[in-house]
Scaffold this motif. Structure first.
Motif, PDB file in Angstrom:
ATOM      1  N   ARG A   1      -1.059  37.798  30.749  1.00  0.00           N
ATOM      2  CA  ARG A   1      -2.466  37.882  30.956  1.00  0.00           C
ATOM      3  C   ARG A   1      -3.069  36.783  29.985  1.00  0.00           C
ATOM      4  NH1 ARG A   1      -7.059  41.321  29.965  1.00  0.00           N
ATOM      5  NH2 ARG A   1      -8.307  41.229  31.877  1.00  0.00           N
TER       6      ARG A   1
ATOM      7  N   CYS B   1      -0.482  47.469  32.702  1.00  0.00           N
ATOM      8  CA  CYS B   1      -1.234  46.301  32.269  1.00  0.00           C
ATOM      9  C   CYS B   1      -2.859  46.402  32.886  1.00  0.00           C
ATOM     10  CB  CYS B   1      -0.675  44.950  32.777  1.00  0.00           C
ATOM     11  SG  CYS B   1      -0.591  44.842  34.512  1.00  0.00           S
ATOM     12  N   ASP B   2      -3.546  45.698  32.274  1.00  0.00           N
ATOM     13  CA  ASP B   2      -5.157  45.721  32.791  1.00  0.00           C
ATOM     14  C   ASP B   2      -5.320  45.437  34.166  1.00  0.00           C
ATOM     15  OD1 ASP B   2      -5.965  46.754  30.071  1.00  0.00           O
ATOM     16  OD2 ASP B   2      -6.417  44.651  29.422  1.00  0.00           O
TER      17      ASP B   2
ATOM     18  N   CYS C   1      -3.443  43.390  26.152  1.00  0.00           N
ATOM     19  CA  CYS C   1      -3.576  43.429  27.591  1.00  0.00           C
ATOM     20  C   CYS C   1      -3.247  44.699  28.600  1.00  0.00           C
ATOM     21  CB  CYS C   1      -2.977  41.960  28.123  1.00  0.00           C
ATOM     22  SG  CYS C   1      -3.765  40.783  27.365  1.00  0.00           S
ATOM     23  N   GLY C   2      -3.021  45.672  27.958  1.00  0.00           N
ATOM     24  CA  GLY C   2      -2.650  46.742  28.901  1.00  0.00           C
ATOM     25  C   GLY C   2      -3.086  48.302  28.087  1.00  0.00           C
TER      26      GLY C   2
ATOM     27  N   CYS D   1       2.443  36.263  26.822  1.00  0.00           N
ATOM     28  CA  CYS D   1       1.841  37.462  27.778  1.00  0.00           C
ATOM     29  C   CYS D   1       1.409  36.778  28.963  1.00  0.00           C
ATOM     30  CB  CYS D   1       0.707  37.828  26.915  1.00  0.00           C
ATOM     31  SG  CYS D   1      -0.180  39.009  27.952  1.00  0.00           S
TER      32      CYS D   1
ATOM     33  N   ARG E   1      -1.221  35.629  37.859  1.00  0.00           N
ATOM     34  CA  ARG E   1       0.077  36.238  37.964  1.00  0.00           C
ATOM     35  C   ARG E   1       1.198  35.619  38.603  1.00  0.00           C
ATOM     36  NH1 ARG E   1      -1.374  42.384  36.663  1.00  0.00           N
ATOM     37  NH2 ARG E   1       0.681  42.413  37.401  1.00  0.00           N
TER      38      ARG E   1
ATOM     39  N   CYS F   1       5.360  46.223  32.333  1.00  0.00           N
ATOM     40  CA  CYS F   1       4.157  47.096  33.233  1.00  0.00           C
ATOM     41  C   CYS F   1       4.871  47.878  34.099  1.00  0.00           C
ATOM     42  CB  CYS F   1       3.147  46.267  33.924  1.00  0.00           C
ATOM     43  SG  CYS F   1       2.164  47.196  34.983  1.00  0.00           S
TER      44      CYS F   1
ATOM     45  N   THR G   1       3.391  42.221  29.241  1.00  0.00           N
ATOM     46  CA  THR G   1       2.005  41.780  28.617  1.00  0.00           C
ATOM     47  C   THR G   1       2.005  42.365  27.042  1.00  0.00           C
ATOM     48  OG1 THR G   1       1.081  44.030  29.110  1.00  0.00           O
ATOM     49  CG2 THR G   1       0.801  42.210  30.770  1.00  0.00           C
TER      50      THR G   1
ATOM     51  N   TRP H   1       3.645  52.052  30.369  1.00  0.00           N
ATOM     52  CA  TRP H   1       2.868  51.115  30.043  1.00  0.00           C
ATOM     53  C   TRP H   1       2.354  50.390  31.535  1.00  0.00           C
ATOM     54  CZ3 TRP H   1       0.520  49.808  25.597  1.00  0.00           C
ATOM     55  CH2 TRP H   1      -0.308  48.491  25.473  1.00  0.00           C
TER      56      TRP H   1
END
Length: 131
Positions: A66, A104-105, A92-93, A64, A50, A81, A88, A102
Motif C-alpha cells: 500500500r 489491510c486497509d 496499513c492494516g 508494503c 494493488r 492480509c 502490508t 490481519w
C-alpha cells in the motif's frame, strides 16, 4: 416508497415537524450514498494499484503493497492480509479479532462498503434462492 403521507389529522406544527424529520432522513440517506460512492472510488483506485504490485512478486515480499515502505524486522514488520493475501506494513492494516488475523486497509474499506450498501444481504439471498 411511493406512498403518500396523510397529514390532515395533524396540527400545522405537528405536520411541519413530520416533514422536517422526513427531509432530514432523505438528507442523511443521500449523504450516506455519497460517502459509499466515495469509498467505492477509493477501493477501485487502490485495487488497480494493488494489481500492478501483485504482478511484481519480489516487490511485494520486500515492500508494503500500500505505502511502498520497505519492511524492517522490528520497526515495520510485514503482515499478510487474510482477505487478499498481500503483505502490508503495520500502519496499513488492522487486527481483525474475530478472524484472529490481519486485514489491510483496502480490504477493510471493501467490507465497510459491503456492509453499508447491504451487498452482503443481497449476496446471501441470491445464493440461497439461486434464481
Amino acid at each position: 416508497m411511493g406512498k403518500k403521507l396523510d397529514l390532515s389529522k395533524l396540527t400545522d406544527e405537528e405536520a411541519q415537524h413530520v416533514l422536517e424529520v422526513v427531509q432530514r432522513d432523505f438528507d442523511l440517506r443521500r449523504k450516506e450514498e455519497e460517502r459509499l460512492e466515495a469509498l467505492k472510488g477509493k477501493i477501485k483506485k487502490e485495487s488497480s494499484k494493488r494489481e500492478l504490485l501483485s504482478d511484481t512478486a519480489h516487490l511485494n515480499e520486500t515492500h508494503c503493497a500500500r505505502c511502498l515502505q520497505p519492511y524492517q524486522l522490528l520497526v515495520n514488520s510485514k503482515r499478510q492480509c487474510l482477505e487478499c493475501g498481500l503483505f502490508t506494513c503495520k500502519s496499513c492494516g488492522r487486527v481483525h479479532p474475530e478472524e484472529q488475523g490481519w486485514i489491510c486497509d483496502p480490504c477493510h474499506l471493501a467490507r465497510v462498503v459491503k456492509i453499508g450498501s447491504l451487498e452482503w444481504y443481497y449476496e446471501h439471498v441470491k445464493a440461497r434462492f439461486k434464481r
